[in-house]
Write a protein that holds these residues in place. Structure first.
Motif, PDB file in Angstrom:
ATOM      1  N   ILE A  90     -11.123   6.162   2.455  1.00  0.00           N
ATOM      2  CA  ILE A  90     -10.286   4.955   2.441  1.00  0.00           C
ATOM      3  C   ILE A  90      -8.858   5.307   2.051  1.00  0.00           C
ATOM      4  N   GLU A  91      -8.714   6.188   1.060  1.00  0.00           N
ATOM      5  CA  GLU A  91      -7.376   6.616   0.639  1.00  0.00           C
ATOM      6  C   GLU A  91      -6.637   7.276   1.798  1.00  0.00           C
ATOM      7  N   TYR A  92      -7.321   8.152   2.522  1.00  0.00           N
ATOM      8  CA  TYR A  92      -6.684   8.854   3.651  1.00  0.00           C
ATOM      9  C   TYR A  92      -6.241   7.865   4.729  1.00  0.00           C
ATOM     10  N   LEU A  93      -7.115   6.926   5.066  1.00  0.00           N
ATOM     11  CA  LEU A  93      -6.792   5.952   6.106  1.00  0.00           C
ATOM     12  C   LEU A  93      -5.649   5.029   5.675  1.00  0.00           C
ATOM     13  N   LEU A  94      -5.647   4.638   4.406  1.00  0.00           N
ATOM     14  CA  LEU A  94      -4.570   3.780   3.905  1.00  0.00           C
ATOM     15  C   LEU A  94      -3.232   4.511   3.911  1.00  0.00           C
ATOM     16  N   ARG A  95      -3.249   5.774   3.545  1.00  0.00           N
ATOM     17  CA  ARG A  95      -2.006   6.559   3.593  1.00  0.00           C
ATOM     18  C   ARG A  95      -1.519   6.694   5.042  1.00  0.00           C
ATOM     19  N   LEU A  96      -2.445   6.940   5.955  1.00  0.00           N
ATOM     20  CA  LEU A  96      -2.078   7.064   7.360  1.00  0.00           C
ATOM     21  C   LEU A  96      -1.517   5.749   7.895  1.00  0.00           C
ATOM     22  N   TRP A  97      -2.111   4.643   7.489  1.00  0.00           N
ATOM     23  CA  TRP A  97      -1.668   3.333   7.962  1.00  0.00           C
ATOM     24  C   TRP A  97      -0.312   2.933   7.379  1.00  0.00           C
ATOM     25  N   SER A  98      -0.120   3.200   6.094  1.00  0.00           N
ATOM     26  CA  SER A  98       1.074   2.713   5.403  1.00  0.00           C
ATOM     27  C   SER A  98       2.288   3.622   5.542  1.00  0.00           C
ATOM     28  N   ILE A  99       2.111   4.842   6.023  1.00  0.00           N
ATOM     29  CA  ILE A  99       3.241   5.768   6.107  1.00  0.00           C
ATOM     30  C   ILE A  99       4.314   5.250   7.054  1.00  0.00           C
ATOM     31  N   ALA A 100       3.962   4.276   7.891  1.00  0.00           N
ATOM     32  CA  ALA A 100       4.956   3.699   8.802  1.00  0.00           C
ATOM     33  C   ALA A 100       6.073   2.992   8.059  1.00  0.00           C
ATOM     34  N   GLU A 101       5.857   2.644   6.784  1.00  0.00           N
ATOM     35  CA  GLU A 101       6.883   1.974   5.989  1.00  0.00           C
ATOM     36  C   GLU A 101       7.869   2.961   5.372  1.00  0.00           C
ATOM     37  N   ASP A 126       3.657  12.990  12.204  1.00  0.00           N
ATOM     38  CA  ASP A 126       4.334  13.923  11.292  1.00  0.00           C
ATOM     39  C   ASP A 126       3.601  13.997   9.959  1.00  0.00           C
ATOM     40  N   TRP A 127       3.086  12.848   9.493  1.00  0.00           N
ATOM     41  CA  TRP A 127       2.362  12.848   8.218  1.00  0.00           C
ATOM     42  C   TRP A 127       1.041  13.602   8.330  1.00  0.00           C
ATOM     43  N   ILE A 128       0.329  13.444   9.441  1.00  0.00           N
ATOM     44  CA  ILE A 128      -0.956  14.134   9.632  1.00  0.00           C
ATOM     45  C   ILE A 128      -0.776  15.640   9.553  1.00  0.00           C
ATOM     46  N   ARG A 129       0.385  16.139  10.026  1.00  0.00           N
ATOM     47  CA  ARG A 129       0.642  17.579  10.015  1.00  0.00           C
ATOM     48  C   ARG A 129       1.231  18.068   8.710  1.00  0.00           C
ATOM     49  N   SER A 130       1.535  17.180   7.785  1.00  0.00           N
ATOM     50  CA  SER A 130       2.143  17.582   6.520  1.00  0.00           C
ATOM     51  C   SER A 130       1.114  18.263   5.622  1.00  0.00           C
ATOM     52  N   PRO A 131       1.545  19.139   4.696  1.00  0.00           N
ATOM     53  CA  PRO A 131       0.592  19.838   3.816  1.00  0.00           C
ATOM     54  C   PRO A 131      -0.279  18.898   2.998  1.00  0.00           C
ATOM     55  N   VAL A 139       0.839  -1.208   0.000  1.00  0.00           N
ATOM     56  CA  VAL A 139       0.000   0.000   0.000  1.00  0.00           C
ATOM     57  C   VAL A 139       0.868   1.250   0.000  1.00  0.00           C
ATOM     58  N   TYR A 140       1.934   1.230   0.775  1.00  0.00           N
ATOM     59  CA  TYR A 140       2.846   2.384   0.813  1.00  0.00           C
ATOM     60  C   TYR A 140       3.479   2.632  -0.556  1.00  0.00           C
ATOM     61  N   ASN A 141       3.925   1.575  -1.213  1.00  0.00           N
ATOM     62  CA  ASN A 141       4.561   1.728  -2.532  1.00  0.00           C
ATOM     63  C   ASN A 141       3.579   2.260  -3.565  1.00  0.00           C
ATOM     64  N   VAL A 142       2.342   1.814  -3.485  1.00  0.00           N
ATOM     65  CA  VAL A 142       1.354   2.238  -4.485  1.00  0.00           C
ATOM     66  C   VAL A 142       0.907   3.675  -4.251  1.00  0.00           C
ATOM     67  N   LEU A 143       0.674   4.059  -2.996  1.00  0.00           N
ATOM     68  CA  LEU A 143       0.094   5.367  -2.695  1.00  0.00           C
ATOM     69  C   LEU A 143       1.113   6.440  -2.350  1.00  0.00           C
ATOM     70  N   GLN A 144       2.239   6.057  -1.738  1.00  0.00           N
ATOM     71  CA  GLN A 144       3.144   7.056  -1.178  1.00  0.00           C
ATOM     72  C   GLN A 144       4.521   7.105  -1.835  1.00  0.00           C
ATOM     73  N   ASN A 145       5.024   5.977  -2.270  1.00  0.00           N
ATOM     74  CA  ASN A 145       6.408   5.895  -2.726  1.00  0.00           C
ATOM     75  C   ASN A 145       6.523   6.357  -4.176  1.00  0.00           C
ATOM     76  N   ASP A 146       7.146   7.509  -4.390  1.00  0.00           N
ATOM     77  CA  ASP A 146       7.305   8.041  -5.741  1.00  0.00           C
ATOM     78  C   ASP A 146       8.295   7.219  -6.570  1.00  0.00           C
ATOM     79  N   GLU A 147       9.196   6.533  -5.895  1.00  0.00           N
ATOM     80  CA  GLU A 147      10.182   5.740  -6.625  1.00  0.00           C
ATOM     81  C   GLU A 147       9.603   4.431  -7.128  1.00  0.00           C
ATOM     82  N   HIS A 148       8.467   4.028  -6.597  1.00  0.00           N
ATOM     83  CA  HIS A 148       7.822   2.774  -7.011  1.00  0.00           C
ATOM     84  C   HIS A 148       6.900   3.074  -8.188  1.00  0.00           C
TER      85      HIS A 148
END
Length: 325
Positions: free
Chosen positions: A73-84, A97-102, A12-21
């Motif tokens: 669902i997108e918000y919750l998944l990003r919040l959950w997966s940011i730990a990676e 830290d992610w919750i406070r990000s822009p 989930v982190y790679n799909v939603l958050q990781n720009d290198e993936h």
């Protein structure tokens, strides 16, 4: 944590958050979210037309509920997966830290009005307008918008100075026009706060013409303020243009430095390393032509250095290092 859950969170982190993936699935997810955001904005605009909204009100409501579910669902998944992002750090700290990000605040603003309506009675028309903030979610998917936000953040001190100067000019202009025009036009320039409307439209060079000075002193003051407004209006544009140019130049230097490091470490093949080039230039917000020009320039310089070394080897003794006759 169980390994299957850990692998799922990493996916989930790679799909939603990781720009290198960069995979086909992650691209389709991005395309779907971009389409949903743009469709939401179009729906908000269409709902303002009564002839479109009332006959299809049920469809608009269904689409809004569907969008809220997806964005939530997108918000919750990003919040959950940011730990990676940094597994060596504590999970709660990364999520805070992610919750406070822009980007996270933008995601929250996109869904908050819908949930707020369950607790506080809000005019639905006002709620519709708040949904337009979802267009800000597009900044995550377009490098040019991210660069613009970076420039604004870096130049916020300059913009604050311009805003402070603008406030001073508005107060000064409205006070001056009130003194010279109050007796001639007591209804239009009844007070300094009321005269601020004329000061704003004059300083911003809009000049609607609904309120104009009639006295000689007022016209002279209006001409001076208009001239000053032209220069004042150009300040933010100049700051933004300079900031964008500096940011792009800095990113080009970073890309060039990265390729030089790759060349020093080993052989660099332009064809075999195309995927790496695309990944880096997307991270830096450069287009393909800019990246290719930088790569070719670095390769040409590397080839020139190699030839110079060969020439030096031929002209000097390999044993003693003395120049050959």
């Amino acid at each position: 944590m169980f390994q299957p859950i850990r692998r799922l969170r990493l996916l989930v982190y790679n799909v939603l958050q990781n720009d290198e993936h960069d995979t086909l699935f992650s691209r389709y997810v991005d395309y779907f979210l971009i389409l949903l955001i743009m469709t939401n904005v179009a729906a908000v605009i269409a709902e303002s037309v009564d002839q479109w909204y009332y006959p299809y009100q049920d469809y608009f409501t269904w689409f809004e509920n569907f969008s809220i579910v997806v964005f939530s669902i997108e918000y919750l998944l990003r919040l959950w997966s940011i730990a990676e992002a940094e597994p060596e750090h504590t999970t709660w700290r990364q999520r805070w830290d992610w919750i406070r990000s822009p980007s996270a605040l933008i995601d929250l603003i996109a869904i908050a009005p819908a949930f707020l309506n369950f607790f506080v009675s809000i005019d639905l028309r006002f709620l519709r307008i708040l949904r337009l903030f979802r267009i800000l979610k597009l900044t995550r998917y377009f490098a040019s918008l991210r660069i613009l936000l970076v420039v604004i953040s870096k130049e916020k001190g300059s913009f604050q100075a311009v805003l402070f100067i603008l406030i001073i000019m508005i107060v000064t202009a409205s006070s001056g026009i009130y003194l010279v025009e109050n007796h001639a036009q007591p209804e239009e320039f009844e007070s300094i706060p009321k005269a601020m409307w004329w000061a704003v439209v004059t300083l911003t060079t809009v000049g609607y013409g609904d309120v104009i000075p009639v006295t000689t002193a007022g016209k002279v003051l209006g001409a001076v303020i208009t001239i000053l407004g032209v220069g004042l209006a150009a300040l933010p544009a100049g700051i933004l243009a300079t900031g964008l140019a500096n940011e792009l130049e800095q990113r080009r230097d970073e890309l060039e430095q990265h390729f030089r490091e790759q060349l020093v470490e080993g052989d660099f093949d332009l064809v075999q390393n195309q995927m790496m080039i695309d990944r880096i230039r997307r991270e830096l917000g450069l287009d393909k032509e800019q990246a290719q020009d930088i790569v070719l320039q670095v390769l040409r310089e590397q080839e020139l250095e190699r030839r110079e070394k060969e020439v030096r080897k031929k002209n000097f003794c390999p044993n003693c290092g003395e120049p050959l006759d």
